[in-house]
Design an enzyme around this catalytic site. Structure first.
Site, PDB file in Angstrom:
ATOM      1  N   LYS A 201       1.983   5.046   7.196  1.00 55.86           N
ATOM      2  CA  LYS A 201       2.111   5.186   5.740  1.00 55.86           C
ATOM      3  C   LYS A 201       3.184   6.224   5.437  1.00 55.86           C
ATOM      4  O   LYS A 201       3.077   7.387   5.834  1.00 55.86           O
ATOM      5  CB  LYS A 201       0.765   5.623   5.154  1.00 55.86           C
ATOM      6  CG  LYS A 201       0.835   5.863   3.656  1.00 55.86           C
ATOM      7  CD  LYS A 201      -0.549   6.004   3.052  1.00 55.86           C
ATOM      8  CE  LYS A 201      -0.458   6.326   1.576  1.00 55.86           C
ATOM      9  NZ  LYS A 201      -1.775   6.439   0.941  1.00 55.86           N
ATOM     10  N   LYS A 254       2.734   0.416   5.457  1.00 54.68           N
ATOM     11  CA  LYS A 254       2.900   0.607   4.013  1.00 54.68           C
ATOM     12  C   LYS A 254       4.007   1.576   3.686  1.00 54.68           C
ATOM     13  O   LYS A 254       4.048   2.618   4.312  1.00 54.68           O
ATOM     14  CB  LYS A 254       1.556   1.108   3.526  1.00 54.68           C
ATOM     15  CG  LYS A 254       1.476   1.581   2.142  1.00 54.68           C
ATOM     16  CD  LYS A 254       0.064   1.981   1.871  1.00 54.68           C
ATOM     17  CE  LYS A 254       0.018   2.382   0.431  1.00 54.68           C
ATOM     18  NZ  LYS A 254      -0.918   3.377   0.160  1.00 54.68           N
TER      19      LYS A 254
HETATM   20  C1  PBG Z   1      -4.287   6.732  -1.654  1.00 55.72           C
HETATM   21  C2  PBG Z   1      -3.433   5.509  -1.734  1.00 55.72           C
HETATM   22  C3  PBG Z   1      -2.181   5.340  -2.352  1.00 55.72           C
HETATM   23  C4  PBG Z   1      -1.876   3.993  -2.254  1.00 55.72           C
HETATM   24  C5  PBG Z   1      -2.918   3.385  -1.545  1.00 55.72           C
HETATM   25  N1  PBG Z   1      -3.859   4.352  -1.211  1.00 55.72           N
HETATM   26  C6  PBG Z   1      -1.349   6.283  -3.123  1.00 55.72           C
HETATM   27  C7  PBG Z   1      -0.642   7.388  -2.459  1.00 55.72           C
HETATM   28  O1  PBG Z   1      -0.706   7.594  -1.259  1.00 55.72           O
HETATM   29  O2  PBG Z   1      -0.020   8.132  -3.217  1.00 55.72           O
HETATM   30  C8  PBG Z   1      -0.656   3.334  -2.816  1.00 55.72           C
HETATM   31  C9  PBG Z   1      -0.798   1.888  -3.150  1.00 55.72           C
HETATM   32  C10 PBG Z   1       0.235   1.336  -4.042  1.00 55.72           C
HETATM   33  O3  PBG Z   1       1.245   1.973  -4.389  1.00 55.72           O
HETATM   34  O4  PBG Z   1       0.057   0.172  -4.437  1.00 55.72           O
HETATM   35  N2  PBG Z   1      -3.801   7.771  -0.891  1.00 55.72           N
END
Ligand code: PBG
Length: 329
Positions: A201, A254
């Site tokens: 991520k 992601k």
């Molecule tokens: C929680 C989380 C996030 C997303 C999924 N889980 C936000 C972040 O890390 O700021 C993002 C999902 C999206 O942008 O559709 N940490």
């Protein structure tokens, strides 16, 4: 043998020929749809930066889930907007937390048996400061604490699994969370609950609209001390390696479109089921172009999803899941 004997256009002549030789396929069962649960009854509040995506009270979420099941989607990814936030993220692991309540409602509905219910495990929607872990502050200096956050993340995962989550999906990016969560689940007879780790991520600008949807924007600083630097593909492989060693059953990559090379590299290296998350900014960006008539929605949606599958993702979390399922029907 080259031209004129070899003509690749021969197999592109008709829809039937193209279908026969198509290498990558999309199907609704490999699409997961995110839902944002909020308190109240009869609430269906559109997210301004994400046309067609809503904050839903549980009764409305059940209706949405029924539509998803009827479309043959693979499952749902659940997020929660708690009534109150605090610095210990109490709402994340409360017995009557918003996602816990939602899970019980969804699980008790037989029409939804075909959906895999995945609970996102993170603290950012539940902390008053909007960070994904516990914050310690010393004057102007602050730290997102790693090890103390693991305890709350584990409690959250156990609570969500106990409420009925088929899979728990930690998205916080703290080191060691997969092992901590596995150990905690196993200790309370939840050994059969799989972990889908957001292993790779990146700290991304493309999460912007999500932070409106989940009301989870950090109140100070940013997430770069825990989420990965977008420039690093080798580090992404190390993250996945560690999470698999710690017990992740499946991994999530992601964002998706700006990181297709990372998905491909992961696919070649790891045999665990691999998902990709087409995140909020990817959705909003395409929608903005649709609204202006600059892109053809149906084709652009399917092309973006196909490219993520072609890069190597087995399944895709996408806000286009319902629309795509209709196009594929
Ligand atoms: C929680 C989380 C996030 C997303 C999924 N889980 C936000 C972040 O890390 O700021 C993002 C999902 C999206 O942008 O559709 N940490």
């Amino acid at each position: 043998m080259n031209f004129p004997a070899t003509r690749l256009r021969r197999l592109r002549r008709t829809p039937a020929l193209r279908s026969l030789v198509r290498e990558t396929h999309l199907h609704p069962g490999a699409l997961l749809y995110p839902l944002f649960l909020c308190p109240g009854v009869g609430i269906r509040k559109e997210i301004s930066s994400m046309p067609g995506v809503f904050n839903l009270s549980i009764d409305e979420a059940v209706k949405e889930a029924e539509a998803c099941a009827a479309l043959g989607l693979g499952g749902l990814l659940l997020f929660g907007l708690p009534a109150e936030k605090d610095d210990q993220a109490t709402g994340a692991y409360a017995e009557n937390g918003i996602v816990q309540q939602g899970l019980r409602a969804l699980k008790s509905n037989r029409a939804l048996d075909s959906l895999v219910l995945i609970a996102d495990v993170c603290l950012c929607e539940y902390t008053s400061h909007g960070h994904c872990g516990i914050v310690s502050k010393d004057g102007d200096h602050y730290e997102i604490e790693n090890d103390s956050s693991l305890e709350l993340l584990s409690k959250t995962a156990v609570s969500l699994a106990a409420a009925g989550a088929d899979i728990v999906a930690p998205s916080d990016m703290m080191d060691g969370r997969v092992e901590a969560i596995r150990t905690a689940l196993d200790a309370v007879a939840l050994a059969d609950t799989p972990i889908l780790s957001y292993a790779s991520k990146f700290a991304s600008a493309f999460y912007g609209p999500f932070r409106e949807a989940a009301d989870s924007a950090p109140q100070f600083g940013d997430r770069r001390s825990y989420q990965m630097d977008g420039a690093n593909i080798r580090e992404a492989m190390r993250e996945i390696d560690l999470d698999v060693a710690e017990g992740a059953d499946m991994v999530l990559m992601k964002p998706a479109l700006p990181y297709l090379d990372v998905i491909r590299a992961a696919r070649e290296r790891f045999d665990v089921p691999l998902g990709a998350y087409q995140v909020s900014g990817e959705y909003s960006m395409l929608h903005a172009a649709f609204q202006r008539g600059w892109l053809e929605p149906d084709r652009a949606i399917l092309e973006s999803l196909t490219s993520i599958r072609r890069a190597g993702a087995d399944f895709i979390v996408t806000y286009f899941a319902k629309v795509a399922a209709k196009l594929l029907a």
